[in-house]
Design a protein around this motif. Structure first.
Motif, PDB file in Angstrom:
ATOM      1  N   GLU A 220       0.813  -1.217   0.000  1.00 11.80           N
ATOM      2  CA  GLU A 220       0.000   0.000   0.000  1.00 11.80           C
ATOM      3  C   GLU A 220       0.848   1.270   0.000  1.00 11.80           C
ATOM      4  OE1 GLU A 220      -2.203  -0.680   3.524  1.00 11.80           O
ATOM      5  OE2 GLU A 220      -3.298  -2.398   2.710  1.00 11.80           O
ATOM      6  N   THR A 221       2.082   1.143  -0.427  1.00 13.40           N
ATOM      7  CA  THR A 221       2.993   2.297  -0.444  1.00 13.40           C
ATOM      8  C   THR A 221       2.619   3.271  -1.557  1.00 13.40           C
ATOM      9  OG1 THR A 221       4.804   0.988   0.454  1.00 13.40           O
ATOM     10  CG2 THR A 221       5.394   3.001  -0.722  1.00 13.40           C
ATOM     11  N   ASP A 222       2.506   4.524  -1.187  1.00  8.76           N
ATOM     12  CA  ASP A 222       2.179   5.584  -2.151  1.00  8.76           C
ATOM     13  C   ASP A 222       3.206   6.700  -2.004  1.00  8.76           C
ATOM     14  OD1 ASP A 222       1.064   7.430  -3.839  1.00  8.76           O
ATOM     15  OD2 ASP A 222      -0.490   8.064  -2.409  1.00  8.76           O
ATOM     16  N   LEU A 223       4.092   6.804  -2.974  1.00  9.28           N
ATOM     17  CA  LEU A 223       5.150   7.807  -2.924  1.00  9.28           C
ATOM     18  C   LEU A 223       4.828   9.042  -3.761  1.00  9.28           C
ATOM     19  CD1 LEU A 223       8.294   5.468  -3.142  1.00  9.28           C
ATOM     20  CD2 LEU A 223       7.192   6.413  -1.103  1.00  9.28           C
ATOM     21  N   SER A 224       3.575   9.147  -4.166  1.00  5.92           N
ATOM     22  CA  SER A 224       3.185  10.286  -5.011  1.00  5.92           C
ATOM     23  C   SER A 224       2.646  11.452  -4.193  1.00  5.92           C
ATOM     24  CB  SER A 224       2.121   9.847  -6.024  1.00  5.92           C
ATOM     25  OG  SER A 224       0.950   9.400  -5.360  1.00  5.92           O
ATOM     26  N   THR A 225       2.388  11.226  -2.889  1.00  7.25           N
ATOM     27  CA  THR A 225       1.878  12.292  -2.031  1.00  7.25           C
ATOM     28  C   THR A 225       2.770  12.437  -0.803  1.00  7.25           C
ATOM     29  OG1 THR A 225       0.437  10.803  -0.771  1.00  7.25           O
ATOM     30  CG2 THR A 225      -0.486  11.790  -2.771  1.00  7.25           C
ATOM     31  N   PHE A 226       2.694  13.608  -0.170  1.00 12.95           N
ATOM     32  CA  PHE A 226       3.502  13.845   1.033  1.00 12.95           C
ATOM     33  C   PHE A 226       3.078  12.893   2.151  1.00 12.95           C
ATOM     34  CE2 PHE A 226       4.086  16.004   5.144  1.00 12.95           C
ATOM     35  CZ  PHE A 226       5.472  16.168   5.110  1.00 12.95           C
ATOM     36  N   ARG A 227       1.777  12.680   2.307  1.00 20.45           N
ATOM     37  CA  ARG A 227       1.268  11.778   3.340  1.00 20.45           C
ATOM     38  C   ARG A 227       1.756  10.361   3.085  1.00 20.45           C
ATOM     39  NH1 ARG A 227      -3.336   8.591   4.289  1.00 20.45           N
ATOM     40  NH2 ARG A 227      -3.977   8.543   6.489  1.00 20.45           N
ATOM     41  N   GLY A 228       1.747   9.963   1.817  1.00 27.27           N
ATOM     42  CA  GLY A 228       2.219   8.622   1.472  1.00 27.27           C
ATOM     43  C   GLY A 228       3.696   8.445   1.770  1.00 27.27           C
ATOM     44  N   ILE A 229       4.485   9.480   1.491  1.00 30.08           N
ATOM     45  CA  ILE A 229       5.930   9.416   1.750  1.00 30.08           C
ATOM     46  C   ILE A 229       6.203   9.329   3.256  1.00 30.08           C
ATOM     47  CG2 ILE A 229       8.094  10.713   1.591  1.00 30.08           C
ATOM     48  CD1 ILE A 229       7.038  11.842  -1.091  1.00 30.08           C
ATOM     49  N   THR A 230       5.482  10.140   4.041  1.00 33.78           N
ATOM     50  CA  THR A 230       5.692  10.116   5.499  1.00 33.78           C
ATOM     51  C   THR A 230       5.278   8.765   6.077  1.00 33.78           C
ATOM     52  OG1 THR A 230       3.521  11.159   5.811  1.00 33.78           O
ATOM     53  CG2 THR A 230       5.462  12.592   5.823  1.00 33.78           C
ATOM     54  N   ARG A 231       4.194   8.186   5.582  1.00 32.99           N
ATOM     55  CA  ARG A 231       3.761   6.857   6.041  1.00 32.99           C
ATOM     56  C   ARG A 231       4.803   5.803   5.691  1.00 32.99           C
ATOM     57  NH1 ARG A 231      -1.401   5.098   7.002  1.00 32.99           N
ATOM     58  NH2 ARG A 231      -1.119   3.369   5.545  1.00 32.99           N
ATOM     59  N   PHE A 232       5.352   5.908   4.479  1.00 32.39           N
ATOM     60  CA  PHE A 232       6.382   4.957   4.047  1.00 32.39           C
ATOM     61  C   PHE A 232       7.618   5.051   4.933  1.00 32.39           C
ATOM     62  CE2 PHE A 232      10.298   4.302   1.571  1.00 32.39           C
ATOM     63  CZ  PHE A 232      10.155   2.953   1.283  1.00 32.39           C
ATOM     64  N   VAL A 233       8.062   6.270   5.229  1.00 32.21           N
ATOM     65  CA  VAL A 233       9.236   6.470   6.089  1.00 32.21           C
ATOM     66  C   VAL A 233       8.989   5.888   7.474  1.00 32.21           C
ATOM     67  CG1 VAL A 233      10.659   8.210   7.254  1.00 32.21           C
ATOM     68  CG2 VAL A 233      10.066   8.497   4.844  1.00 32.21           C
ATOM     69  N   TRP A 234       7.782   6.122   8.004  1.00 31.58           N
ATOM     70  CA  TRP A 234       7.444   5.613   9.346  1.00 31.58           C
ATOM     71  C   TRP A 234       7.470   4.090   9.391  1.00 31.58           C
ATOM     72  CZ3 TRP A 234       7.270   6.825  14.218  1.00 31.58           C
ATOM     73  CH2 TRP A 234       6.522   6.046  15.098  1.00 31.58           C
ATOM     74  N   TYR A 235       6.897   3.456   8.365  1.00 34.15           N
ATOM     75  CA  TYR A 235       6.822   1.990   8.341  1.00 34.15           C
ATOM     76  C   TYR A 235       8.165   1.335   8.037  1.00 34.15           C
ATOM     77  CZ  TYR A 235       1.712   2.051   8.564  1.00 34.15           C
ATOM     78  OH  TYR A 235       0.413   2.214   8.969  1.00 34.15           O
ATOM     79  N   VAL A 236       8.972   1.991   7.189  1.00 35.34           N
ATOM     80  CA  VAL A 236      10.242   1.382   6.790  1.00 35.34           C
ATOM     81  C   VAL A 236      11.343   1.639   7.821  1.00 35.34           C
ATOM     82  CG1 VAL A 236      11.383   3.261   5.494  1.00 35.34           C
ATOM     83  CG2 VAL A 236      11.571   0.882   4.691  1.00 35.34           C
ATOM     84  N   LEU A 237      11.122   2.596   8.730  1.00 32.31           N
ATOM     85  CA  LEU A 237      12.141   2.963   9.718  1.00 32.31           C
ATOM     86  C   LEU A 237      12.635   1.774  10.557  1.00 32.31           C
ATOM     87  CD1 LEU A 237      13.836   5.214  10.972  1.00 32.31           C
ATOM     88  CD2 LEU A 237      11.940   5.693  12.534  1.00 32.31           C
ATOM     89  N   PRO A 238      11.743   0.926  11.120  1.00 28.36           N
ATOM     90  CA  PRO A 238      12.233  -0.216  11.904  1.00 28.36           C
ATOM     91  C   PRO A 238      13.150  -1.136  11.107  1.00 28.36           C
ATOM     92  CG  PRO A 238       9.886   0.100  12.276  1.00 28.36           C
ATOM     93  CD  PRO A 238      10.272   1.004  11.153  1.00 28.36           C
ATOM     94  N   THR A 239      12.820  -1.350   9.825  1.00 23.53           N
ATOM     95  CA  THR A 239      13.651  -2.206   8.967  1.00 23.53           C
ATOM     96  C   THR A 239      15.013  -1.573   8.748  1.00 23.53           C
ATOM     97  OG1 THR A 239      11.646  -2.993   7.837  1.00 23.53           O
ATOM     98  CG2 THR A 239      13.764  -3.385   6.746  1.00 23.53           C
ATOM     99  N   VAL A 240      15.035  -0.268   8.512  1.00 25.79           N
ATOM    100  CA  VAL A 240      16.301   0.444   8.313  1.00 25.79           C
ATOM    101  C   VAL A 240      17.172   0.360   9.569  1.00 25.79           C
ATOM    102  CG1 VAL A 240      17.343   2.723   7.937  1.00 25.79           C
ATOM    103  CG2 VAL A 240      15.363   2.008   6.576  1.00 25.79           C
ATOM    104  N   LEU A 241      16.544   0.556  10.723  1.00 22.24           N
ATOM    105  CA  LEU A 241      17.280   0.484  11.994  1.00 22.24           C
ATOM    106  C   LEU A 241      17.827  -0.917  12.229  1.00 22.24           C
ATOM    107  CD1 LEU A 241      14.957   2.606  14.331  1.00 22.24           C
ATOM    108  CD2 LEU A 241      17.148   3.293  13.317  1.00 22.24           C
TER     109      LEU A 241
END
Length: 418
Positions: A314-335
């Motif tokens: 459900e990743t949406d990188l076309s909107t600011f809200r979608g980008i912020t949601r993606f960053v929030w969800y992917v953060l644990p994996t990055v860490l």
């Protein structure tokens, strides 16, 4: 005050007590909210099966040889004992929430032994915040108690290796045996834990142990083989073998054949036309996997991605809200990946690999069987993901502070020149 700080700064209880209070407030706070809401605790078909089975054991104690009787024996007996003592499932849910809250102590101690205090504190906070661990502590299912049992098993293993005390070795063996019959995930988890045990164990120590107790080990092996042969020849294991084959067929023909990633149909499934021929050693399982190997690998690939969570679809990188949601969800994996790289670079991976082996065990189970739609089967990996991610945070923070100190010192030096 400074003297008091120096005196007590290394006392672990000063760090553990606030973390326990915080963890309990999250678990028991959620329990109280549901209890006082009057809506009742969440239920599921699996919950009803466990409760009915436990009640049947209370009425007529009889353990069968079906796969569910054997592989869930540990949890079935535990639930039966709790029902016999408290008579009420709400009391059992409370015990689950309490146990999940107190398990933060194990998270802290494991992270402390493997890494350092800072990582232990951060990991404990991550564990306490984990909504999935809180959620599953409110269901009558094997998941919540299994998470605590898995943490306990790893803790006893590390204490056995670090302290060399016999009592911890005995406790590790006991919890390991209990894990084998608690739920199917325990079998795979223990297999990966034993890899770490053999990895850490000194080869000469192992050889000396085998030489000293060769007669005892040989007798146990012979007795075990003889018992298995007797059970097979006497058709005693037929119910177990047949139930395993039946469940394997259900998974292959209902999950694999439909290309399901989860335990139900979704729009992200991989649809293919399976070959049902049984032509490999007369085995339904081998035949299906080998005849459809390319499609099965693609299905595994999709599950490997899906393991991260529903958000990957459900990743949406076309909107600011979608980008912020993606960053929030992917953060644990990055860490977690940062912690992995840091452990390798810092030469710690051999010592701390138990964290990644447990996660890998859960990962393998989800990919080979299926990922349930509520990500329940992923839950046992969460405390260990928290520890790995915590080390990633510690690494990033340490790197940032090093850079800040370096450039701050440079600026001060430049000022002094003038």
């Amino acid at each position: 005050m400074y003297q008091l700080y120096l005196k007590y700064k290394d006392r672990e209880f000063l760090y553990i007590i606030p973390l326990v209070i915080f963890s309990l407030s999250m678990r028991l706070g959620n329990f109280m909210r549901i209890w006082f809401s009057g809506k009742g605790f969440p239920d599921s078909e699996d919950s009803q099966w466990y409760i009915e089975y436990a009640n049947a054991l209370l009425t007529n104690f009889q353990i069968g040889l079906h796969m569910n009787d054997i592989l869930y024996f540990g949890y079935n007996i535990l639930l039966t004992l709790l029902l016999a003592l408290f008579k009420d499932t709400v009391a059992i849910v409370f015990i689950q929430a309490l146990t999940a809250g107190l398990s933060v102590i194990l998270v802290y101690k494991i992270a402390r032994m493997l890494f350092n205090r800072s990582t232990a504190v951060i990991a404990s906070i991550f564990y306490s915040y984990s909504w999935n661990i809180t959620k599953w502590s409110t269901y009558i299912l094997s998941d919540s108690f299994f998470i605590s049992l898995l943490l306990l098993c790893v803790y006893f293993l590390l204490m056995s290796l670090e302290s060399k005390k016999r009592k911890y070795t005995i406790l590790f063996v006991m919890t390991s045996l209990y894990m084998l019959v608690f739920r199917p995930t325990g079998v795979i988890s223990l297999a990966f834990i034993m890899i770490y045990f053999l990895f850490r164990l000194d080869k000469q120590t192992l050889l000396d142990f085998a030489k000293k107790y060769r007669l005892v080990i040989g007798s146990i092996v012979v007795a075990a083989v003889a018992a298995v042969i007797y059970l097979i020849v006497g058709d005693k294991l037929n119910p177990l073998i047949e139930s395993v084959q039946y469940n394997a067929k259900l998974v292959l023909y209902n999950i694999y054949a439909h290309g399901w990633i989860y335990d139900k149909e979704s729009t992200y499934d991989y649809i293919f036309k399976p070959d049902y021929s049984i032509n490999i050693l007369g085995s339904l399982i081998l035949s299906f996997l080998i005849n459809n190997w390319d499609d099965v690998l693609i299905l595994y690939g999709r599950r490997a991605i899906a393991f991260l969570g529903w958000w990957v679809w459900e990743t949406d990188l076309s909107t600011f809200r979608g980008i912020t949601r993606f960053v929030w969800y992917v953060l644990p994996t990055v860490l977690f990946l940062t912690g992995t790289i840091a452990a390798i670079v810092n030469g710690l991976f051999r010592k701390v690999s138990i964290i990644w082996l447990v996660v890998l065990a859960v990962y393998a189970f989800c990919i080979l069987i299926f990922i349930d739609g509520m990500y329940r089967y992923k839950a046992p990996a969460l405390p260990f993901l928290a520890i790995g991610a915590a080390y990633g945070v510690k690494t990033i923070f340490h790197g940032a502070m090093t850079i800040i100190k370096k450039y701050a010192g440079k600026l001060l030096w430049d000022k002094k020149k003038y």
